[in-house]
Design an enzyme around this catalytic site. Sequence first.
Site, short mmCIF file in Angstrom:
data_model
loop_
_atom_site.label_atom_id
_atom_site.label_comp_id
_atom_site.label_asym_id
_atom_site.label_seq_id
_atom_site.Cartn_x
_atom_site.Cartn_y
_atom_site.Cartn_z
N GLN A 1 1.20 -1.25 -0.64
CA GLN A 1 0.16 0.18 -0.14
C GLN A 1 0.79 0.94 -0.09
O GLN A 1 0.36 2.85 -0.51
CB GLN A 1 -0.77 -0.20 0.86
CG GLN A 1 -2.34 -0.93 1.59
CD GLN A 1 -2.75 -0.77 -0.12
OE1 GLN A 1 -3.62 0.56 -0.77
NE2 GLN A 1 -2.50 -1.88 -1.09
N HIS B 1 1.36 3.01 -3.76
CA HIS B 1 0.11 3.45 -4.06
C HIS B 1 0.54 5.10 -4.11
O HIS B 1 -0.15 5.87 -5.26
CB HIS B 1 -0.73 3.17 -3.72
CG HIS B 1 -1.57 2.16 -3.96
ND1 HIS B 1 -2.34 2.10 -4.83
CD2 HIS B 1 -2.38 0.62 -3.38
CE1 HIS B 1 -2.80 1.00 -5.35
NE2 HIS B 1 -2.23 0.75 -3.99
N GLU C 1 -9.22 0.38 5.59
CA GLU C 1 -9.62 0.31 4.31
C GLU C 1 -9.10 -0.86 3.94
O GLU C 1 -10.12 -1.45 3.60
CB GLU C 1 -9.03 1.45 3.37
CG GLU C 1 -8.95 0.98 1.39
CD GLU C 1 -8.17 1.49 0.46
OE1 GLU C 1 -8.54 1.23 -0.35
OE2 GLU C 1 -7.66 1.81 1.14
N HIS C 2 -7.89 -1.53 4.24
CA HIS C 2 -7.67 -2.56 4.06
C HIS C 2 -7.55 -3.05 6.03
O HIS C 2 -6.82 -2.26 6.45
CB HIS C 2 -5.99 -3.13 3.22
CG HIS C 2 -7.25 -2.82 1.78
ND1 HIS C 2 -6.33 -1.99 1.78
CD2 HIS C 2 -7.59 -3.19 1.63
CE1 HIS C 2 -6.87 -1.21 -0.20
NE2 HIS C 2 -7.45 -2.76 0.27
N ASP D 1 -7.15 -7.34 -3.92
CA ASP D 1 -6.92 -6.02 -5.07
C ASP D 1 -7.13 -6.71 -6.46
O ASP D 1 -7.92 -6.43 -7.09
CB ASP D 1 -5.97 -5.48 -5.02
CG ASP D 1 -5.43 -4.80 -4.27
OD1 ASP D 1 -6.57 -4.32 -3.49
OD2 ASP D 1 -4.45 -3.98 -4.27
N HIS E 1 -53.12 16.13 5.60
CA HIS E 1 -52.89 14.22 5.32
C HIS E 1 -53.77 14.14 6.03
O HIS E 1 -54.03 12.40 5.92
CB HIS E 1 -51.68 14.43 6.30
CG HIS E 1 -50.38 14.53 5.36
ND1 HIS E 1 -49.99 15.74 4.69
CD2 HIS E 1 -48.87 13.86 5.40
CE1 HIS E 1 -48.45 15.99 4.69
NE2 HIS E 1 -48.36 14.52 3.96
#
Length: 874
Positions: free
Chosen positions: A697, A700, A766-767, A800, A859
């Site tokens: 990661q 990235h 996230e992971h 992934d 109503h």
Amino acid sequence: MIIPSVYLKAGTLVDPKDGKNVEDVAGCLDTISLCPEFTIVYLDKLQETKEFGKKAMLITSCCVEIEVNSEDEVLDLLDTGANRVILNRDRLLHDWGEFLPRERIVCKLPYENCFIAELAKEINDLKHRSCTFLLCPQKASLADETCLVESIKELKTHLRDDVKLIISISGVILCSTISQLHFLGVQLQLSTTWLLNELSLGEIIASCLKSDRSDGLYPTLVTDEHNIALGLCYSSSESIQEAVKTKKGVYFSRKRGLWRKGETSGNQQDLLRIYLDCDCDTLKFVVRQLGQGFCHLNTWTCFGANNGLPSLMNILRSRKESAPPGSYTSRLYNDNKLLHAKIREEAEELCESETKEEITWEAADVLYFTLVKCAKAGVSLSDIEKVLDQRSLKVRRRPGNAKPGKISSCNGRPVTVEREHAPAQADSAMVSVQNSVLRSFDFELLSDKELHDLCKRPAVVDNEKLEAVVKPILTNVRNNGDKALLELTERFDKAKLSSPVINMSATDEPVLDKEVKDAIDLAYNNIFKFHKAQLDLEPLVIETCKGVVCSRHVRPIERVGLYVPGGSAVLPSTALMLGIPAQVAGCKEVILATPPKQDGSVSLEILYIARKVGVSKILLAGGAQAVAAMAYGTESVPKVDKLCGPGNSFVTMAKMLVQNDSSACVSIDMPAGPSEVMVIADESGDPSFVAADLLSQAEHGTDSQVVLVAVNLNDNQLDAIQSQVDAQAKKLPREKIVRESLSKSFVIKVSNISQALCFSNKYAPEHLIINTKNAEDCLKDVQNAGSVFLGPYSSESCGDYASGTNHTLPTYGYARMYSGVSTASFQKHITAQQVTKEGLANIGQAVATLAAVEKLDAHRNAILIRQKQINGSL
């Protein structure tokens, strides 16, 4: 004033007029050394050219123009000594500039006198990315200099005062024009070769000064290299030109006329640099003072004797040449062991000092012995100051950790030790790392606030500035459709297209390498199988009370837009992760947007997947313009109902803006941030596995964050992981990105798995990789995570690409309230209810009562009128 420029090619200076090598290289370099700033223009990227440029950067403050292919290359230039870097506007309008300091970036723009309003608008649109703009006239020369001055005056009326302008001049220009532009606050960039022949630097400097004195002289402050004021003189236009010509201290004496300092006394000056003050009525000469000093009384300055570190350094240098017999300084010069022992001794005593007086005393000792070492080696204070100045220009920062044995263990506090590599034969578990050491924290020593702060991700962008860039792009595409799309794609992606879309129905199936095709097919099958299992088309039906039946029905979202980042990169995995759930959900129309290559094509892998998942059109665009096209629709691009897919900060901002625009009537999958991973590991985890998962990661982007939660690991076990991180990082092509990411990452030590999961749920990664004994038992306690990977062989990379789960996940802590992309992301739910007479009798009175409470009489009446009819028929 002016910024002289030098042009480098094949390891030397060339004349930009004809491309021939400059004969007087020394003269060029001497000339630029007198100026506060100069520009290096690289005409090639040969190693010898870069080496020449690196040495030239040391002369004075330097601005660099070179063709760069990534933001990292810009950061490299800034880190190696460039004060500023010149970038074309297209770089700043696209992904670049987001993380670059605006005061260090010069934006290069074409310039035409007849388009002043358009130019002013462009500058104002870009001023959040750069505060200085280099205007480059399209003509080879400027025949009408009056027109130039007038057009700049007009341009300045449209700009804020803090916007700085530089004009690049490719020919000879009058000093009077330079002066007029200077007093408008505009600098001129011109070739240094002009200053050797057609133009006079001294005359230019004089023309940019003003004097309110009757004799027209200019006060001139004279300082040495350390900025110590030596005295006050006066200069005239003639003396300035003579000083520049001879590179000596030359002034104007009201008694003697032209005065060459030291001509009779021998106390001459080498002229190093010339500055103008902010009002342009005073000069500052920076000189290297020779002899006994500046003053006629034989003192270093006219304000008395010199003192402090510069004075000490002068004494040490003189003692090196002629130290009195038996002096301590002479002994230090002749005994290296003694000198080094004293440096270590005094440094240790400084560290042990506590009171202000003790620290002052010991610091003085450290400085004295350090300067003896420097003087012995011929290192001056100016050399040291130059290194410190160079370091201050760095954008990236070193971790600043200590070397082994220099600092005691701090039990996991955020102080880390930088260790040397162990010999090759040493036990790998004992090897420690250098430079890539993650900051270390101890869970049990952190307060609740400190834990909360640790969960905050590194700041990424200024949303206000980002919005200012994205909004005009959205408006342009919304108003101008395909025309805007084609123009923006040509500008940002360098692809000139005839149509912004590829119709898949008219496209043949691409031929792929068998190994690649088989890999895609395997991934497709697994992802399809998992997402198909999520599909439940059976309506939910329940009778809430007698005569009242409620139901919920699943429907696919009709038109969806999928954003797949790309361009030069190939990202088939994202196309699979977005296209398959849309296909499973049964969306009627699927548009896939991806940036084209410069030849206007997209990768064969993307084309293959697009056909496989049922994409109807591929939009050849990226960034905010692709989001706008799908959100609003154009002549060629159908408007969609929902946008899904990851992207950079421009894409994310565009998604957020169109979602909040009611006229777009479009939803998005989730907000996004930089990618991240958390690895929970205990002693059972293989250090090489743990390190590989962290790096997967970290590569990235520089804004990615990776976190290691170390469950009851000792220092040796942590060292083994750190060693693997360092060793594996060195083998990665994106090592620079990895190192920057690791500087924003950390290790947190915990005593048990409960603490690990407690911190994980606070962080909401996230992971989440759980590489521990009995990892599957932990899943029940995971509350906040995008996707979880259990056990030593469940690499995040599997998720992934091909395990079957989706890799489009919430980041930046959004896992607390968002889920990753799934089949449900491409579905909507319609509820229905059927109420019989019996049912209305059961709930009608409650409905009417609540409507009355809310004072919504219509109503209430809708119930009463039905009750009246029912009661009347009984």
